[in-house]
Design a protein around this motif. Structure first.
Motif, PDB file in Angstrom:
ATOM      1  N   VAL A  70       7.632   8.165   1.259  1.00 10.70           N
ATOM      2  CA  VAL A  70       6.742   6.871   0.908  1.00 10.70           C
ATOM      3  C   VAL A  70       7.918   5.716   1.158  1.00 10.70           C
ATOM      4  O   VAL A  70       8.652   5.565   0.449  1.00 10.70           O
ATOM      5  N   HIS A  71       7.627   4.889   2.152  1.00 12.70           N
ATOM      6  CA  HIS A  71       8.202   3.617   2.393  1.00 12.70           C
ATOM      7  C   HIS A  71       7.613   2.227   2.312  1.00 12.70           C
ATOM      8  O   HIS A  71       6.695   2.222   3.290  1.00 12.70           O
ATOM      9  N   ALA A  72       7.690   1.601   1.577  1.00 15.37           N
ATOM     10  CA  ALA A  72       6.901   0.300   1.706  1.00 15.37           C
ATOM     11  C   ALA A  72       7.864  -0.765   2.221  1.00 15.37           C
ATOM     12  O   ALA A  72       8.770  -0.974   1.760  1.00 15.37           O
ATOM     13  N   PHE A  73       7.124  -1.429   3.049  1.00  9.92           N
ATOM     14  CA  PHE A  73       7.836  -2.552   3.944  1.00  9.92           C
ATOM     15  C   PHE A  73       6.835  -3.827   3.917  1.00  9.92           C
ATOM     16  O   PHE A  73       6.081  -3.904   4.930  1.00  9.92           O
ATOM     17  N   GLY A  74       7.152  -4.587   2.788  1.00  7.80           N
ATOM     18  CA  GLY A  74       6.145  -5.698   2.811  1.00  7.80           C
ATOM     19  C   GLY A  74       4.485  -5.245   2.637  1.00  7.80           C
ATOM     20  O   GLY A  74       4.277  -4.536   1.712  1.00  7.80           O
ATOM     21  N   ASP A  75       3.919  -5.626   3.297  1.00  7.28           N
ATOM     22  CA  ASP A  75       2.500  -5.230   3.564  1.00  7.28           C
ATOM     23  C   ASP A  75       2.102  -3.792   4.194  1.00  7.28           C
ATOM     24  O   ASP A  75       0.755  -3.662   4.363  1.00  7.28           O
ATOM     25  N   VAL A  76       2.980  -3.138   4.635  1.00 12.76           N
ATOM     26  CA  VAL A  76       2.959  -1.970   5.320  1.00 12.76           C
ATOM     27  C   VAL A  76       3.740  -0.917   4.578  1.00 12.76           C
ATOM     28  O   VAL A  76       4.722  -1.005   4.006  1.00 12.76           O
ATOM     29  N   VAL A  77       2.909   0.525   4.484  1.00 14.07           N
ATOM     30  CA  VAL A  77       3.350   1.341   3.792  1.00 14.07           C
ATOM     31  C   VAL A  77       3.279   2.458   4.661  1.00 14.07           C
ATOM     32  O   VAL A  77       2.172   3.032   5.195  1.00 14.07           O
ATOM     33  N   ALA A  78       4.791   3.371   5.071  1.00 13.31           N
ATOM     34  CA  ALA A  78       4.606   4.240   6.032  1.00 13.31           C
ATOM     35  C   ALA A  78       4.851   5.631   5.063  1.00 13.31           C
ATOM     36  O   ALA A  78       5.616   5.571   4.191  1.00 13.31           O
ATOM     37  N   VAL A  79       3.947   6.760   5.359  1.00 13.59           N
ATOM     38  CA  VAL A  79       4.253   7.722   4.671  1.00 13.59           C
ATOM     39  C   VAL A  79       4.462   8.923   5.580  1.00 13.59           C
ATOM     40  O   VAL A  79       3.661   9.286   6.618  1.00 13.59           O
ATOM     41  N   GLU A  80       5.468   9.864   5.485  1.00 11.62           N
ATOM     42  CA  GLU A  80       5.479  11.229   5.955  1.00 11.62           C
ATOM     43  C   GLU A  80       4.874  12.132   5.162  1.00 11.62           C
ATOM     44  O   GLU A  80       5.310  12.000   4.046  1.00 11.62           O
ATOM     45  N   LEU A  81       3.976  13.113   5.595  1.00 12.99           N
ATOM     46  CA  LEU A  81       3.372  14.070   4.676  1.00 12.99           C
ATOM     47  C   LEU A  81       2.923  15.279   5.603  1.00 12.99           C
ATOM     48  O   LEU A  81       3.140  15.519   6.671  1.00 12.99           O
ATOM     49  N   ARG A  82       2.255  16.176   4.700  1.00 12.04           N
ATOM     50  CA  ARG A  82       1.802  17.603   5.387  1.00 12.04           C
ATOM     51  C   ARG A  82       0.406  17.508   4.686  1.00 12.04           C
ATOM     52  O   ARG A  82       0.444  17.498   3.688  1.00 12.04           O
ATOM     53  N   ILE A  83      -0.601  17.889   5.461  1.00 18.91           N
ATOM     54  CA  ILE A  83      -1.785  18.110   5.026  1.00 18.91           C
ATOM     55  C   ILE A  83      -2.237  19.431   4.955  1.00 18.91           C
ATOM     56  O   ILE A  83      -1.663  20.216   6.026  1.00 18.91           O
TER      57      ILE A  83
END
Length: 156
Positions: A70-83
């Motif tokens: 989980v990586h927050a960059f200001g108003d964007v949060v990028a998430v790598e995950l597995r469903i």
């Protein structure tokens, strides 16, 4: 006020099969917020957002999202995950429903969350739909696709 990362983590918690709080999930969005299922070119707004979440959970009632990064960059949060989950409900397709197989899914996914003023403005989900389909035994019908393309090229 919660951080953008905390808001996104709360969204994932509310979407877990053992919690499944569609209204709580929807409340995290702005009034005009969208949930975009990128591989399937589908956009959900308003009351469609919890309905989409409930629809997926009806197919995979034990749905779980394993957050890898989980990586927050200001108003964007990028998430790598597995469903992850088990195919226990009918999977809707344009030509009918795939009956439950009991197969487990483990689908690589990347999500981008765009927030404004502490609320989710846009959620873009990039899941490997081809992996999900293969895991429930729904391989592409390449023969039919080739036949249709050949008929179209021949002007039929």
């Amino acid at each position: 006020m919660k951080s953008n990362e905390e808001i996104v983590r709360e969204a994932y918690r509310l979407a877990e099969g053992n919690v499944l709080d569609g209204e709580g999930f929807r409340a995290l969005f702005t009034e005009d917020g969208t949930f975009n299922d990128m591989p399937n070119s589908l956009t959900f707004r308003g009351d469609q957002i919890p309905q989409a979440m409930a629809g997926f959970a009806s197919v995979f009632p034990d749905v779980h999202r394993e957050l890898l990064g989980v990586h927050a960059f200001g108003d964007v949060v990028a998430v790598e995950l597995r469903i992850q989950g088990t195919h226990l409900g009918g999977f809707p397709t344009p030509v009918g429903e795939i009956p439950p197989t009991g197969n487990r899914i483990d689908v690589p996914t990347a999500d981008l969350w765009h927030l404004r003023g502490g609320r989710i403005e846009r959620f873009d989900c990039y899941n490997a739909a081809n992996v999900l389909l293969a895991q429930i035994g729904a391989s592409p019908d390449f023969a039919s696709a080739i036949e249709a393309a050949e008929r179209a090229a021949a002007g039929e």
